[in-house]
Write an enzyme that holds these catalytic residues in place. Sequence first.
Site, PDB file in Angstrom:
ATOM      1  N   TYR A   3     -18.344 -68.323  27.855  1.00  0.00           N
ATOM      2  CA  TYR A   3     -17.540 -69.460  27.408  1.00  0.00           C
ATOM      3  C   TYR A   3     -16.531 -69.855  28.473  1.00  0.00           C
ATOM      4  O   TYR A   3     -16.270 -69.115  29.420  1.00  0.00           O
ATOM      5  CB  TYR A   3     -16.829 -69.130  26.094  1.00  0.00           C
ATOM      6  CG  TYR A   3     -15.605 -68.248  26.223  1.00  0.00           C
ATOM      7  CD1 TYR A   3     -14.317 -68.784  26.147  1.00  0.00           C
ATOM      8  CD2 TYR A   3     -15.725 -66.873  26.421  1.00  0.00           C
ATOM      9  CE1 TYR A   3     -13.189 -67.977  26.259  1.00  0.00           C
ATOM     10  CE2 TYR A   3     -14.614 -66.059  26.526  1.00  0.00           C
ATOM     11  CZ  TYR A   3     -13.347 -66.615  26.453  1.00  0.00           C
ATOM     12  OH  TYR A   3     -12.241 -65.812  26.567  1.00  0.00           O
ATOM     13  N   ARG A  28     -17.067 -71.309  37.606  1.00  0.00           N
ATOM     14  CA  ARG A  28     -17.061 -69.973  36.990  1.00  0.00           C
ATOM     15  C   ARG A  28     -18.123 -69.858  35.904  1.00  0.00           C
ATOM     16  O   ARG A  28     -18.751 -68.805  35.746  1.00  0.00           O
ATOM     17  CB  ARG A  28     -15.679 -69.639  36.425  1.00  0.00           C
ATOM     18  CG  ARG A  28     -15.591 -68.210  35.894  1.00  0.00           C
ATOM     19  CD  ARG A  28     -14.186 -67.807  35.509  1.00  0.00           C
ATOM     20  NE  ARG A  28     -13.673 -68.635  34.423  1.00  0.00           N
ATOM     21  CZ  ARG A  28     -12.429 -68.534  33.945  1.00  0.00           C
ATOM     22  NH1 ARG A  28     -11.585 -67.657  34.468  1.00  0.00           N
ATOM     23  NH2 ARG A  28     -12.027 -69.315  32.956  1.00  0.00           N
ATOM     24  N   ARG A  61     -34.729 -61.253  15.637  1.00  0.00           N
ATOM     25  CA  ARG A  61     -33.801 -60.408  16.371  1.00  0.00           C
ATOM     26  C   ARG A  61     -34.558 -59.381  17.207  1.00  0.00           C
ATOM     27  O   ARG A  61     -35.465 -58.723  16.711  1.00  0.00           O
ATOM     28  CB  ARG A  61     -32.871 -59.692  15.384  1.00  0.00           C
ATOM     29  CG  ARG A  61     -31.817 -58.798  16.026  1.00  0.00           C
ATOM     30  CD  ARG A  61     -30.956 -58.125  14.964  1.00  0.00           C
ATOM     31  NE  ARG A  61     -29.903 -57.306  15.561  1.00  0.00           N
ATOM     32  CZ  ARG A  61     -30.041 -56.039  15.914  1.00  0.00           C
ATOM     33  NH1 ARG A  61     -31.221 -55.433  15.731  1.00  0.00           N
ATOM     34  NH2 ARG A  61     -29.043 -55.367  16.455  1.00  0.00           N
ATOM     35  N   LYS A  63     -17.148 -64.020  32.036  1.00  0.00           N
ATOM     36  CA  LYS A  63     -16.385 -64.521  30.888  1.00  0.00           C
ATOM     37  C   LYS A  63     -17.305 -64.611  29.666  1.00  0.00           C
ATOM     38  O   LYS A  63     -17.759 -65.683  29.265  1.00  0.00           O
ATOM     39  CB  LYS A  63     -15.756 -65.878  31.197  1.00  0.00           C
ATOM     40  CG  LYS A  63     -14.634 -66.263  30.227  1.00  0.00           C
ATOM     41  CD  LYS A  63     -13.898 -67.486  30.718  1.00  0.00           C
ATOM     42  CE  LYS A  63     -12.832 -67.938  29.739  1.00  0.00           C
ATOM     43  NZ  LYS A  63     -11.686 -67.005  29.652  1.00  0.00           N
ATOM     44  N   GLU A  73      -5.127 -56.408  32.930  1.00  0.00           N
ATOM     45  CA  GLU A  73      -4.757 -57.780  32.599  1.00  0.00           C
ATOM     46  C   GLU A  73      -4.285 -57.814  31.157  1.00  0.00           C
ATOM     47  O   GLU A  73      -4.241 -56.788  30.473  1.00  0.00           O
ATOM     48  CB  GLU A  73      -5.953 -58.715  32.795  1.00  0.00           C
ATOM     49  CG  GLU A  73      -7.189 -58.317  32.024  1.00  0.00           C
ATOM     50  CD  GLU A  73      -8.436 -59.074  32.463  1.00  0.00           C
ATOM     51  OE1 GLU A  73      -8.304 -60.131  33.094  1.00  0.00           O
ATOM     52  OE2 GLU A  73      -9.553 -58.600  32.158  1.00  0.00           O
ATOM     53  N   LEU A  97     -10.821 -60.601  34.818  1.00  0.00           N
ATOM     54  CA  LEU A  97     -11.373 -61.942  34.874  1.00  0.00           C
ATOM     55  C   LEU A  97     -10.818 -62.678  36.089  1.00  0.00           C
ATOM     56  O   LEU A  97      -9.621 -62.580  36.385  1.00  0.00           O
ATOM     57  CB  LEU A  97     -11.020 -62.712  33.597  1.00  0.00           C
ATOM     58  CG  LEU A  97     -11.590 -64.127  33.516  1.00  0.00           C
ATOM     59  CD1 LEU A  97     -13.102 -64.089  33.350  1.00  0.00           C
ATOM     60  CD2 LEU A  97     -10.953 -64.890  32.356  1.00  0.00           C
TER      61      LEU A  97
END
Length: 284
Positions: A33, A52, A101, A148, A180, A204
């Site tokens: 995301y 990114r 799945r 991310k 972070e 990140l």
Amino acid sequence: MSRIVYVNGEYLPEADAKISIFDRGFLFADGVYEVTSVLDGKLIDFDGHAVRLERSLNELDMPNPISKDDLLEVHRKLVADNGIVEGLVYLQITRGAPADRDFVFPNPDETRPTVVLFTQNKPGLAETVNPVKVISVEDIRWGRRDIKTVQLLYPSMGKMMAKAAGADDAWLVEDGYVTEGTSNNAYIVKDGKIITRALSTDILHGITRAAVLRFAREAQMEVVERSFTIAEAQAADEAFFTSASAFVMPVVEVDGAQLGDGNPGPVMTRLREIYLEESLKKAV
């Protein structure tokens, strides 16, 4: 008026937006995301987020189903359709929804990635400066924090630990050093030096981080990229964090220790001013 969202090529009222129960983002957190801020109706650091995003997809061997130009068009249309002056655009791409799945990745020729975008209206985003109190918690996330992904359960738990302790957020600590924040990059200021952890797979690669450090160096501020401890943070002159949704935000307390006089410091204040001013010049 119902919020308009984007799902796999369609613009829909949010109540009509649907994703398969077999979507791998839902079943495996198999997705990435980005969050892009909107100021004055324009996108902040869009190019950085797009780059990114491409990197995150490549690292997960996931095809990119939408071009940068088309992605920009979707962002702009959602901002316009939802009347966003200040706010956020959330983008998520997952590996898609196969017929059932399975841990094995689906064939990308048969299962298209899922693309979802929506806006969040945040009036006063640029003016909001909330001094933050943080606690430290153990960093037990997976080892590829540079990607991310939508695997955000532990950061959410960290925020809840902070709230339970009467704080606002948590700084994650691994092997004695701060990595972070739960959803942001962390910094301290000592003797005029801005200190933040160097880039690696441990953190990140923040788009706002990159811009802020570039602006700091251009303003002749000294930047030191190295790890720091909680004890160093408690003894710092200032501390702050950066993120796309908060820009540059002061940290005034670390594990119960007040920093300075408990108010936003001059370095953080100046960096926020520079970041907003320069980013608005390049906003699209």
